[in-house]
Design a protein around this motif. Sequence first.
Motif, PDB file in Angstrom:
ATOM      1  N   SER A  62      56.106  27.803-107.783  1.00 12.45           N
ATOM      2  CA  SER A  62      55.953  29.444-108.260  1.00 12.45           C
ATOM      3  C   SER A  62      54.548  29.734-107.954  1.00 12.45           C
ATOM      4  CB  SER A  62      56.396  29.816-109.508  1.00 12.45           C
ATOM      5  OG  SER A  62      55.355  28.987-110.586  1.00 12.45           O
ATOM      6  N   ASP A  63      54.141  31.002-107.671  1.00 17.48           N
ATOM      7  CA  ASP A  63      53.026  31.405-107.478  1.00 17.48           C
ATOM      8  C   ASP A  63      51.957  30.955-108.885  1.00 17.48           C
ATOM      9  OD1 ASP A  63      53.460  32.505-105.282  1.00 17.48           O
ATOM     10  OD2 ASP A  63      53.951  34.804-106.158  1.00 17.48           O
ATOM     11  N   GLU A  64      52.531  31.104-109.943  1.00 18.80           N
ATOM     12  CA  GLU A  64      51.822  30.878-111.355  1.00 18.80           C
ATOM     13  C   GLU A  64      51.551  29.464-111.194  1.00 18.80           C
ATOM     14  OE1 GLU A  64      54.285  34.144-111.866  1.00 18.80           O
ATOM     15  OE2 GLU A  64      54.685  32.414-111.088  1.00 18.80           O
ATOM     16  N   ALA A  65      52.413  28.559-110.810  1.00 18.92           N
ATOM     17  CA  ALA A  65      51.923  27.110-110.771  1.00 18.92           C
ATOM     18  C   ALA A  65      51.378  26.637-109.762  1.00 18.92           C
ATOM     19  CB  ALA A  65      53.442  26.201-110.356  1.00 18.92           C
ATOM     20  N   GLN A  66      51.194  27.419-108.388  1.00 17.45           N
ATOM     21  CA  GLN A  66      50.138  27.178-107.526  1.00 17.45           C
ATOM     22  C   GLN A  66      48.745  27.446-107.983  1.00 17.45           C
ATOM     23  OE1 GLN A  66      50.981  28.202-103.290  1.00 17.45           O
ATOM     24  NE2 GLN A  66      53.023  28.601-104.181  1.00 17.45           N
ATOM     25  N   ASP A  67      48.610  28.659-108.713  1.00 15.86           N
ATOM     26  CA  ASP A  67      47.455  29.310-109.193  1.00 15.86           C
ATOM     27  C   ASP A  67      47.072  28.059-110.108  1.00 15.86           C
ATOM     28  OD1 ASP A  67      47.490  31.449-107.915  1.00 15.86           O
ATOM     29  OD2 ASP A  67      48.208  32.590-109.458  1.00 15.86           O
ATOM     30  N   MET A  68      47.662  27.527-111.119  1.00 12.47           N
ATOM     31  CA  MET A  68      47.337  26.709-112.046  1.00 12.47           C
ATOM     32  C   MET A  68      46.572  25.286-111.240  1.00 12.47           C
ATOM     33  SD  MET A  68      49.564  24.517-114.936  1.00 12.47           S
ATOM     34  CE  MET A  68      50.556  23.767-113.556  1.00 12.47           C
ATOM     35  N   PHE A  69      47.580  24.926-110.340  1.00  9.43           N
ATOM     36  CA  PHE A  69      47.035  23.593-109.800  1.00  9.43           C
ATOM     37  C   PHE A  69      45.751  23.923-108.935  1.00  9.43           C
ATOM     38  CE2 PHE A  69      51.398  22.018-110.380  1.00  9.43           C
ATOM     39  CZ  PHE A  69      51.227  20.887-110.892  1.00  9.43           C
ATOM     40  N   ARG A  70      45.678  24.765-108.416  1.00  2.90           N
ATOM     41  CA  ARG A  70      44.361  25.358-107.517  1.00  2.90           C
ATOM     42  C   ARG A  70      43.274  25.218-108.518  1.00  2.90           C
ATOM     43  NH1 ARG A  70      46.399  29.346-105.341  1.00  2.90           N
ATOM     44  NH2 ARG A  70      47.005  28.705-103.218  1.00  2.90           N
ATOM     45  N   GLY A  71      43.343  25.813-109.552  1.00  6.43           N
ATOM     46  CA  GLY A  71      42.462  25.977-110.632  1.00  6.43           C
ATOM     47  C   GLY A  71      42.043  24.582-111.237  1.00  6.43           C
ATOM     48  N   MET A  72      43.005  23.730-111.281  1.00  6.62           N
ATOM     49  CA  MET A  72      42.746  22.436-111.793  1.00  6.62           C
ATOM     50  C   MET A  72      41.921  21.723-110.882  1.00  6.62           C
ATOM     51  SD  MET A  72      46.351  21.519-113.531  1.00  6.62           S
ATOM     52  CE  MET A  72      45.850  19.409-113.596  1.00  6.62           C
ATOM     53  N   HIS A  73      42.341  21.718-109.592  1.00  7.54           N
ATOM     54  CA  HIS A  73      41.559  21.019-108.255  1.00  7.54           C
ATOM     55  C   HIS A  73      40.316  21.480-108.061  1.00  7.54           C
ATOM     56  CE1 HIS A  73      41.095  18.738-104.971  1.00  7.54           C
ATOM     57  NE2 HIS A  73      40.898  19.788-104.163  1.00  7.54           N
ATOM     58  N   GLU A  74      39.632  22.666-108.497  1.00  6.51           N
ATOM     59  CA  GLU A  74      38.490  23.280-108.404  1.00  6.51           C
ATOM     60  C   GLU A  74      37.455  23.038-109.720  1.00  6.51           C
ATOM     61  OE1 GLU A  74      39.195  27.517-108.130  1.00  6.51           O
ATOM     62  OE2 GLU A  74      39.905  27.305-106.066  1.00  6.51           O
ATOM     63  N   ARG A  75      38.209  22.374-110.648  1.00  6.77           N
ATOM     64  CA  ARG A  75      37.507  21.799-111.664  1.00  6.77           C
ATOM     65  C   ARG A  75      36.419  20.660-111.557  1.00  6.77           C
ATOM     66  NH1 ARG A  75      41.775  20.715-115.820  1.00  6.77           N
ATOM     67  NH2 ARG A  75      40.637  18.894-116.381  1.00  6.77           N
ATOM     68  N   ALA A  76      35.129  20.601-112.140  1.00  9.20           N
ATOM     69  CA  ALA A  76      34.390  19.543-111.699  1.00  9.20           C
ATOM     70  C   ALA A  76      34.882  18.206-112.136  1.00  9.20           C
ATOM     71  CB  ALA A  76      32.964  19.748-112.542  1.00  9.20           C
ATOM     72  N   ASP A  77      35.777  18.282-113.187  1.00  2.74           N
ATOM     73  CA  ASP A  77      36.431  16.897-113.626  1.00  2.74           C
ATOM     74  C   ASP A  77      37.811  17.087-113.246  1.00  2.74           C
ATOM     75  OD1 ASP A  77      37.310  19.039-115.409  1.00  2.74           O
ATOM     76  OD2 ASP A  77      36.879  17.926-117.327  1.00  2.74           O
ATOM     77  N   ALA A  78      38.149  17.543-112.048  1.00  6.09           N
ATOM     78  CA  ALA A  78      39.449  17.535-111.704  1.00  6.09           C
ATOM     79  C   ALA A  78      40.344  16.293-112.016  1.00  6.09           C
ATOM     80  CB  ALA A  78      39.824  18.122-110.207  1.00  6.09           C
ATOM     81  N   PRO A  79      41.438  16.604-112.406  1.00  2.09           N
ATOM     82  CA  PRO A  79      42.315  15.102-112.929  1.00  2.09           C
ATOM     83  C   PRO A  79      42.996  14.801-111.480  1.00  2.09           C
ATOM     84  CG  PRO A  79      43.445  17.155-113.636  1.00  2.09           C
ATOM     85  CD  PRO A  79      42.105  17.545-113.331  1.00  2.09           C
ATOM     86  N   LYS A  80      43.362  13.696-111.066  1.00  2.00           N
ATOM     87  CA  LYS A  80      44.334  13.478-110.000  1.00  2.00           C
ATOM     88  C   LYS A  80      45.909  13.878-110.317  1.00  2.00           C
ATOM     89  CE  LYS A  80      43.854   8.944-109.723  1.00  2.00           C
ATOM     90  NZ  LYS A  80      44.014   7.533-109.332  1.00  2.00           N
ATOM     91  N   VAL A  81      46.469  14.347-109.283  1.00  5.32           N
ATOM     92  CA  VAL A  81      47.651  14.849-109.217  1.00  5.32           C
ATOM     93  C   VAL A  81      48.494  14.031-108.091  1.00  5.32           C
ATOM     94  CG1 VAL A  81      49.392  16.784-109.110  1.00  5.32           C
ATOM     95  CG2 VAL A  81      47.204  17.108-110.188  1.00  5.32           C
ATOM     96  N   ILE A  82      49.564  13.264-108.628  1.00  7.22           N
ATOM     97  CA  ILE A  82      50.086  12.325-108.029  1.00  7.22           C
ATOM     98  C   ILE A  82      51.693  12.388-108.111  1.00  7.22           C
ATOM     99  CG2 ILE A  82      50.741  10.059-107.252  1.00  7.22           C
ATOM    100  CD1 ILE A  82      48.086   9.135-108.905  1.00  7.22           C
ATOM    101  N   VAL A  83      52.274  12.826-106.665  1.00 12.68           N
ATOM    102  CA  VAL A  83      53.533  13.609-106.726  1.00 12.68           C
ATOM    103  C   VAL A  83      54.770  12.510-106.073  1.00 12.68           C
ATOM    104  CG1 VAL A  83      54.875  15.546-105.988  1.00 12.68           C
ATOM    105  CG2 VAL A  83      52.452  15.936-106.420  1.00 12.68           C
ATOM    106  N   SER A  84      55.754  12.453-106.676  1.00 11.59           N
ATOM    107  CA  SER A  84      56.693  11.746-106.153  1.00 11.59           C
ATOM    108  C   SER A  84      57.789  12.704-105.862  1.00 11.59           C
ATOM    109  CB  SER A  84      57.230  10.614-106.873  1.00 11.59           C
ATOM    110  OG  SER A  84      58.442  10.174-106.620  1.00 11.59           O
ATOM    111  N   THR A  85      58.349  12.771-104.503  1.00  8.41           N
ATOM    112  CA  THR A  85      59.168  13.778-104.182  1.00  8.41           C
ATOM    113  C   THR A  85      60.349  13.245-102.967  1.00  8.41           C
ATOM    114  OG1 THR A  85      59.643  16.278-103.815  1.00  8.41           O
ATOM    115  CG2 THR A  85      57.763  15.017-102.648  1.00  8.41           C
ATOM    116  N   ASN A  86      61.257  14.106-102.618  1.00  8.78           N
ATOM    117  CA  ASN A  86      61.905  13.539-101.541  1.00  8.78           C
ATOM    118  C   ASN A  86      61.356  13.784-100.150  1.00  8.78           C
ATOM    119  OD1 ASN A  86      64.505  12.416-102.374  1.00  8.78           O
ATOM    120  ND2 ASN A  86      64.696  14.632-103.248  1.00  8.78           N
TER     121      ASN A  86
END
Length: 671
Positions: free
Chosen positions: A360-384
């Motif tokens: 969703s747009d809200e989820a995209q905004d959240m992940f974009r904001g997390m990635h822009e952080r100086a201490d951004a966590p890794k986001v590892i995705v398992s999907t099809n």
Amino acid sequence: MIALWTRRAARCVALLLALSSTACVSLSDAQRERAAQIATQARSQVIDCQTPDACAQPSPLHDLGERALADSTPAEPRHFALILDRGEDSLLARLNLLRSARSSIDLQTYIFDKDDSARFIMDELLLAARRGVRVRLLIDQLSAIADLRILGALSGAHRNLEVRIYNPSFGKAKLNYFDYAGSVICCFRRFNQRMHTKLLLVDQAVGITGGRNYQDDYYDWDAEYNFRDRDVLVAGPVAQTMASNFEAFWNAQRSVPVERLNDVGTTLLQGGVPTMPPAHFLRPQRVEAMSRDASDPVLIQQRLVDAALVVSDVKYVADLPQKHRREHGPDAAPSAPQLESLISTAQHEVLLQTPYLVMSDEAQDMFRGMHERADAPKVIVSTNSLAATDNPIVYSMSFKYKRRYLREFGFEIHEYKPFPEDAPVDYATLMPEGPPMDPPPGAVESGKPIGPSGSLGPSSGSSRASASGGGDDKGKGKDSDTAGETTRKMQRTESRPSFFSSGAGSSPVPLKRAGVRMGLHAKSMVIDGRIGVIGTHNFDPRSEKYNTESVVIIHDQAFAQALASSIRRDMSAENSWTIARRQKSPLFSGLDYSLGKVSESLPLFDLWPWRYATTYEFMPGPDCPAPLQRTDPAFMKCYRDVGDFPEVNIGPKWLYTRMLTAFGAGLVPIL
């Protein structure tokens, strides 16, 4: 203007046809009452057991609930949690718990078929009711048991058994083409509001929730396609929260007793309560073996109970039926905001597993904001991958936004292979004649499916089209212990957009090799290696806006690490491909990137043929002893480009999905 009026006229005609087709079976209030009386009066009053425990079989799995409740206090709750990775273990746990029930069984699900596993469960529910256990079965209408004779028989089977259908369109259990068309045209929002919540609760002490429905492909019992899924069994005080949530759904206005539905009621009025059709198991020996195992306490102890973990901080977060009202408060839909809150507070790593990577747009905004952080966590995705998914339309949206996922969100994406080499399944049972093999030259192109042994046969991992239709059971009726036999048309509708079809909206694409295919269906997450989440939420717009969902959140490092190990196994090189940026072209790479980005942002016409990312496979060797992250400088030396859609056999490889990404963006909110 003429075109607009033509479309409106077509909609009106479709709606009138739909309404006229349902009017002939619509019952009056008096008829509905009479049908309910017929069912009530036919219900057996006989209880086969007179002991206080309803002749429940001893079960060390059931004992976990008693032990947890006995050891708990309001200040210090105690739970047992068991991750159910293997499909057959998940079915085994369900059967064992049903036989150990002493007072109540509450079962809530999205899909309930009538194949081997579903009929097995159905018969166990009837046996439990007859020995004195109160049994309540709640099924979402879109994928309810598609057999009026079975539903009619269940409605009048026993006083201890009740069946309700959630959100029935036109007051029916089984919809036809015109019903679907009318529902989409007149009531699109309500028709798409589904009860995706899944729960089995026994004696309000032990509960199971997760991705699995009641159908063979969720338990590694299907001959062509099985889901790599995950459930969690939880025993202890949190079961009371599960009970309260079930009660809210059971008493909701949209939950209608099956005997009061128009088509089931008509069946009752015309011929009384029908007899239950006899069970014709496709593989009776397998059913018998599972039945023996489910009553073996030593085996239950070894395969299930010994793996349970002691945990304390457990939450069952579940949406309420009030989520389906136009106006509802935040308490009615807590699953999405609580999951987003967990993700946004991650400090080091988010491990996310979802079968459908559409955000969703809200989820995209959240992940974009997390990635822009100086201490951004890794986001590892398992999907099809496209080769593994049961829904190519949904995959097309994931494919469309891969550049965004990698570059703007910083995702590390691993796509599941259709023939994983190290999945938690019994390969001997799943593929008794060996692993997938290449078909004879020209066999797939000729349209003739290839059996697992390489001979021409009715079953093929290269095509599911023959097994992806509506809910009618059109199997051959043969008893067989071979995994290569086509079972029946499936009513799998877990992820499809609900348009003008009473069958599955899409089916897996053809592959180059034959065999029993697998696809991810697990919905799980691990935050910072200390919080584990397992449930029904796909982390997608449909889960946020349309479906009711439920998740178990466990704050426990041992549990979280066990869950993380399970997800990482799915992401291993044996089981998944890695998504990374394709090698830059020596000429015009910047222009290519810019034009691709612009094309991606268009709402409909995304036709730029050169994509930012593609699929890679790990190639082990002396200089490449272990898999690498896509950002590692040595990545390209250790991985080979296998193309956008590896294993897929659809003519020009990119054409099908490229068409969907070009014209399917408008489907995102309901995928």
